[in-house]
Motif scaffolding. Structure first.
Motif, short mmCIF file in Angstrom:
data_model
loop_
_atom_site.label_atom_id
_atom_site.label_comp_id
_atom_site.label_asym_id
_atom_site.label_seq_id
_atom_site.Cartn_x
_atom_site.Cartn_y
_atom_site.Cartn_z
N ALA A 75 -2.00 28.82 14.93
CA ALA A 75 -3.38 28.74 14.43
C ALA A 75 -3.56 29.63 13.22
N GLU A 76 -2.86 30.76 13.19
CA GLU A 76 -2.96 31.67 12.05
C GLU A 76 -2.43 31.02 10.77
N ASP A 77 -1.37 30.22 10.88
CA ASP A 77 -0.84 29.51 9.71
C ASP A 77 -1.87 28.53 9.14
N TYR A 78 -2.64 27.90 10.01
CA TYR A 78 -3.68 26.98 9.55
C TYR A 78 -4.75 27.73 8.77
N TYR A 79 -5.19 28.85 9.29
CA TYR A 79 -6.29 29.57 8.66
C TYR A 79 -5.85 30.30 7.39
N ARG A 80 -4.56 30.56 7.25
CA ARG A 80 -4.04 31.17 6.02
C ARG A 80 -3.69 30.12 4.97
N GLY A 81 -3.74 28.84 5.33
CA GLY A 81 -3.46 27.77 4.37
C GLY A 81 -1.98 27.48 4.21
N ASN A 82 -1.17 27.79 5.22
CA ASN A 82 0.28 27.58 5.15
C ASN A 82 0.71 26.21 5.68
N VAL A 83 -0.22 25.33 5.99
CA VAL A 83 0.12 24.01 6.51
C VAL A 83 -0.10 22.99 5.39
N VAL A 84 0.86 22.08 5.23
CA VAL A 84 0.75 21.05 4.20
C VAL A 84 0.76 19.68 4.86
N ALA A 85 0.35 18.67 4.12
CA ALA A 85 0.33 17.29 4.63
C ALA A 85 1.74 16.78 4.82
N ALA A 86 1.90 15.73 5.58
CA ALA A 86 3.22 15.18 5.89
C ALA A 86 3.96 14.74 4.64
N GLU A 87 3.25 14.19 3.63
CA GLU A 87 3.89 13.72 2.41
C GLU A 87 4.37 14.88 1.52
N GLU A 88 3.73 16.06 1.64
CA GLU A 88 4.05 17.18 0.77
C GLU A 88 5.24 18.01 1.25
N LYS A 89 5.73 17.74 2.47
CA LYS A 89 6.82 18.54 3.01
C LYS A 89 8.09 18.28 2.20
N PRO A 90 8.84 19.34 1.90
CA PRO A 90 10.08 19.17 1.11
C PRO A 90 11.19 18.48 1.86
#
Length: 173
Positions: free
Chosen positions: A158-173
């Motif tokens: 949950a902390e990763d979500y609130y810090r903005g560390n989650v990206v959309a499925a298409e943006e994953k490297p």
């Protein structure tokens, strides 16, 4: 100035504006853009993977001076997860018959789930249609987002979500 010219001098403003070109706006046909920070219709935002940002804390409802917002929170489960935290807003309603567009609800939101768009056309001929529910307030799904409920992104908290560390499925490297 003589006493009899006093009332005539009051018409000076009227006569000066009588011959100016009128400033007419052709609203329904030509819509002028609003200011970037205009307070229009509310929007419930999503995280980049599609989970909702609203955690059902009801702070927006408490901050509303017109009592136009109703929120009912519920608990997330492992099988049905709508937001990354423990709770989500299961019922979310904004009554636009009462809303005064002050933006205090936006300031009260701890997760930046609620924002205001530039959409200003909120008139309707039916009073019931001016009570917006969660399905009309949720931001549309962008490419790479998945409709909730679904589990959190792999390896994220949950902390990763609130810090903005989650990206959309298409943006994953």
């Amino acid at each position: 100035m003589p006493e009899f010219l006093g009332p005539v001098a009051g018409f000076g403003v009227t006569f000066s504006t009588m011959f100016k070109k009128p400033n007419t706006e052709f609203y329904p046909e030509v819509k002028t853009p609003t200011a970037p920070r205009y307070h229009g219709r509310h929007q419930l935002n999503r995280h980049p993977d599609g989970l909702e940002k609203c955690i059902g804390c009801e702070l927006c409802a408490w901050a509303c001076p017109a009592d136009a917002i109703y929120v009912e929170g519920a608990d997330n489960t492992d099988t049905e997860r709508f937001s990354p935290g423990e709770r989500y807003g299961s019922v979310y309603q904004i009554n636009y018959l009462r809303c005064i567009g002050c933006g205090l609800c936006i300031e009260a939101c701890p997760t930046r789930a609620l924002t205001m768009t530039n959409d200003y056309e909120l008139a309707d001929d039916n009073r019931a249609d001016l009570i917006y529910t969660k399905d009309r307030l949720l931001a549309p799904l962008e490419p790479g987002m998945e409709e909730a409920p679904h589990p959190m992104a792999d390896g994220k908290t949950a902390e990763d979500y609130y810090r903005g560390n989650v990206v959309a499925a298409e943006e994953k490297p």
